[in-house]
Design an enzyme around this catalytic site. Structure first.
Site, PDB file in Angstrom:
ATOM      1  N   TYR A  83       0.822  -1.219   0.000  1.00 59.15           N
ATOM      2  CA  TYR A  83       0.000   0.000   0.000  1.00 59.15           C
ATOM      3  C   TYR A  83       0.853   1.265   0.000  1.00 59.15           C
ATOM      4  O   TYR A  83       2.067   1.215   0.120  1.00 59.15           O
ATOM      5  CB  TYR A  83      -1.049  -0.008   1.093  1.00 59.15           C
ATOM      6  CG  TYR A  83      -0.664  -0.109   2.560  1.00 59.15           C
ATOM      7  CD1 TYR A  83       0.644  -0.040   3.022  1.00 59.15           C
ATOM      8  CD2 TYR A  83      -1.680  -0.280   3.516  1.00 59.15           C
ATOM      9  CE1 TYR A  83       0.941  -0.122   4.369  1.00 59.15           C
ATOM     10  CE2 TYR A  83      -1.387  -0.374   4.861  1.00 59.15           C
ATOM     11  CZ  TYR A  83      -0.080  -0.291   5.291  1.00 59.15           C
ATOM     12  OH  TYR A  83       0.198  -0.370   6.634  1.00 59.15           O
ATOM     13  N   GLU A  84       0.183   2.399  -0.195  1.00 57.77           N
ATOM     14  CA  GLU A  84       0.838   3.692  -0.413  1.00 57.77           C
ATOM     15  C   GLU A  84       1.768   3.662  -1.621  1.00 57.77           C
ATOM     16  O   GLU A  84       2.808   4.318  -1.649  1.00 57.77           O
ATOM     17  CB  GLU A  84       1.607   4.141   0.835  1.00 57.77           C
ATOM     18  CG  GLU A  84       0.753   4.341   2.069  1.00 57.77           C
ATOM     19  CD  GLU A  84      -0.380   5.328   1.840  1.00 57.77           C
ATOM     20  OE1 GLU A  84      -0.271   6.174   0.929  1.00 57.77           O
ATOM     21  OE2 GLU A  84      -1.390   5.241   2.563  1.00 57.77           O
ATOM     22  N   GLY A  85       1.375   2.928  -2.643  1.00 60.14           N
ATOM     23  CA  GLY A  85       2.195   2.768  -3.834  1.00 60.14           C
ATOM     24  C   GLY A  85       3.106   1.572  -3.674  1.00 60.14           C
ATOM     25  O   GLY A  85       3.972   1.561  -2.794  1.00 60.14           O
TER      26      GLY A  85
END
Length: 587
Positions: free
Chosen positions: A440-442
């Site tokens: 997550y978060e890229g």
């Protein structure tokens, strides 16, 4: 086993000795009158108590119970509400927040260590807090004064929480495909309609309100990401005095059942004509959202760091107590005794790898925090340079910390042997909890592409050259100067080769970016371990055991870990052809 102890002494070493934060603060007009070493240490000690005494005891029970969705409402596990009430009494949500709206205004190079303690003690609990802090940052940077005064004080107090609402079923990393709509209304607000998925802390029972930051598209806006705007959408409507009024048209459709961070509610959030407020300019939503996203990317990197340290602590304790295998020493009767496994070479290899990567990451987080402080409070020239360094280094911190986090937690599990696979020892939970941090978060693959394609090649390596030049200058006064300069030279040569190669081999960037980011990470850690070794050498007489441990770990890093760049370098120079030697239908 599984007890978490905040690494106060190690943090003090990095913060006060390696980077001399007290001197930095005393020279700052922002921090000089309110922060010195004594105050910082008091904050760290209190943070450590919150982490070890309040949050860590809830980590396993929270994992076993998990967050629950009942008829549209989400409930956190037993003990979370009481822990959160204690947590917000200390003002921890607003630790680095703007003092004009009730934040405590502490520097980022201090708060990164607090975040490490949060994640190390209880990653699920930490996420509720850090999402709120990130949302506050975006509101403070982009909202009108009226919006700031209405929403920031109760968010810093912890009475209201915050989220980031980007992802939709068809729009993950490709945010250009977002379909959520924002219809302008006559009173200046917007009607928000759409569904978002994978929303961390999207609903829960810890606060009286939840403030969603939502990317949506105003009708008539350009297609793609250039047509997105950012909106503040409260779960419950509020009055002009920050008092919760009636319900907004926001609901939680379900929560996800996950591999890890089970006490963190990951929600489907539906907006059915909900009232929202524009943040920043129309069609500039992605720029505004990146204020929060970049904060969260560093924070999620620190999740990897915190879980790695928690695993290391447990592995060290277990390896001292667990006796297996024979020693070479015999008792008077001629029998050899079973040895604590910490005496065995392979266990030492695993523990030292964990120690070197975790402490290197802690130093990197502190440095990056200092650059964020300069970017916010420094002179204009210093701000510009710090901004370029933050852009360059944030994807490295997010991806390298979390890749190392998984490696370290698996090593910690391995130290425990069969017990590492059993729930009550805590190691298997750390492996599960840290795994999401690479996603997550890229995803870390996207972070690597961002680094190589945007921050190096598109920038013509300007920020990279400046940063590496500073490291080379510092090397003259550090231990391991030859090893550090050799790694720097090879990295710069590799960077130059990739810039040239990308012009004739388009796939070389995508095929090399992960290895390139890791190469850079090991070079940065080499610089930091050279610094830490030098400081420890100068101070060894004051605390021989502590500083000798730092010196020995630096030696291990330069003899056994920096050599990993050899394989990374060979892989990158091999180019991309081998990735396309097989057709899609041959997989």
């Amino acid at each position: 086993m599984g007890n978490y102890n905040a690494p106060i002494r190690d943090v003090q070493f990095v913060l006060h000795e390696v980077f001399d934060a007290p001197a930095v603060w005393s020279a700052s007009p922002v921090f000089a009158d309110k922060l010195d070493r004594e105050v910082a240490d008091a904050i760290l000690v209190e943070a450590g108590k919150i982490a070890s005494q309040i949050l860590a005891p809830l980590n396993r029970s929270g994992d076993e119970e998990g967050a629950k969705w009942v008829a549209g409402d989400v409930y956190t596990p037993k003990g979370f509400k009481e822990a959160y009430a204690t947590y917000i009494e200390g003002g921890w949500v607003g630790l680095s927040g703007n003092t004009d709206y009730g934040g405590l205004g502490m520097p980022k190079m201090l708060s990164v260590h607090f975040e490490e303690m949060l994640y190390g003690s209880n990653s699920s609990f930490a996420l509720y807090s850090v999402l709120s802090s990130g949302a506050c940052l975006a509101i403070d940077a982009h909202a009108s004064e009226d919006i700031k005064r209405l929403f920031l004080p109760p968010m810093y107090e912890g009475r209201w929480a915050g989220t980031m609402c980007l992802t939709e079923p068809q729009a993950g990393s490709d945010l250009a495909q977002i379909r959520t709509r924002a219809e302008p209304l006559e009173d200046g607000t917007y009607s928000i309609t759409g569904s978002k998925i994978f929303i961390t802390g999207g609903d829960h029972d810890l606060t009286e309100n939840i403030i969603h930051l939502v990317l949506a598209r105003i009708p008539g806006s350009p297609s793609g990401s250039s047509g997105l705007s950012l909106f503040l959408v409260p779960k419950r409507l509020v009055t002009e005095r920050s008092v919760v009024a009636g319900a907004n048209r926001v609901s939680c459709g379900s929560i996800e059942h996950k591999m890890g961070i089970k006490a963190s509610a990951t929600c489907v959030i539906n907006f059915d004509g909900a009232e929202g407020y524009l943040l920043g300019d129309v069609n500039k939503g992605l720029t505004a959202m990146f204020t929060m996203m970049n904060y969260e990317r560093l924070s999620i990197g620190i999740q990897g760091l915190g879980c790695a340290d928690a695993s290391y602590q447990s592995a060290v304790a277990y390896s001292r107590e667990r006796h297996q295998g024979r020693t070479r020493k015999a008792d008077p009767a001629g029998h050899t005794a079973a040895a604590p496994i910490i005496e065995h070479p392979d266990v030492r290899r695993m523990l030292l790898t964990m120690k070197a990567l975790t402490e290197g990451g802690r130093a990197f987080a502190c440095y990056l925090g200092s650059q964020l402080d300069i970017m916010k409070h420094g002179t204009s020239d210093a701000q510009r340079k710090a901004e370029s360094y933050v852009a360059l280094l944030t994807p490295v911190a997010k991806a390298f910390f979390t890749d190392n986090g998984l490696e370290c937690t698996i090593l910690g599990q391995q130290v425990f042997g069969g017990h590492g696979y059993i729930r009550e020892w805590g190691q298997e939970q750390l492996v599960r909890d840290v795994r999401i941090s690479q996603i997550y978060e890229g995803t870390n693959g996207i972070q690597s592409l961002d680094l190589l394609s945007r921050k190096v090649i598109a920038d013509k390596a300007a920020a990279l050259r400046s940063f590496c030049s500073e490291l080379d200058d510092q090397a003259e006064h550090l231990n391991y100067r030859a090893e550090l300069r050799s790694a720097l030279t090879r990295f710069e040569e590799l960077s130059n080769w990739l810039q040239d190669r990308a012009l004739i081999e388009p796939n070389v960037v995508g095929s090399s970016s992960v290895e390139y980011l890791h190469f850079f990470g090991y070079v940065i850690y080499a610089w930091l371990w050279a610094k830490m070794s030098t400081v420890a050498t100068l101070n060894i007489e004051s605390d021989e055991s502590f500083y000798a441990g730092k010196i020995a770990t630096a030696e291990f890093y330069f003899r056994r870990l920096i050599c990993r760049i050899n394989a990374l370098e060979a892989s990158i120079y091999a180019g991309s052809d081998s990735l396309f030697g097989i057709t899609s239908d041959q997989f």
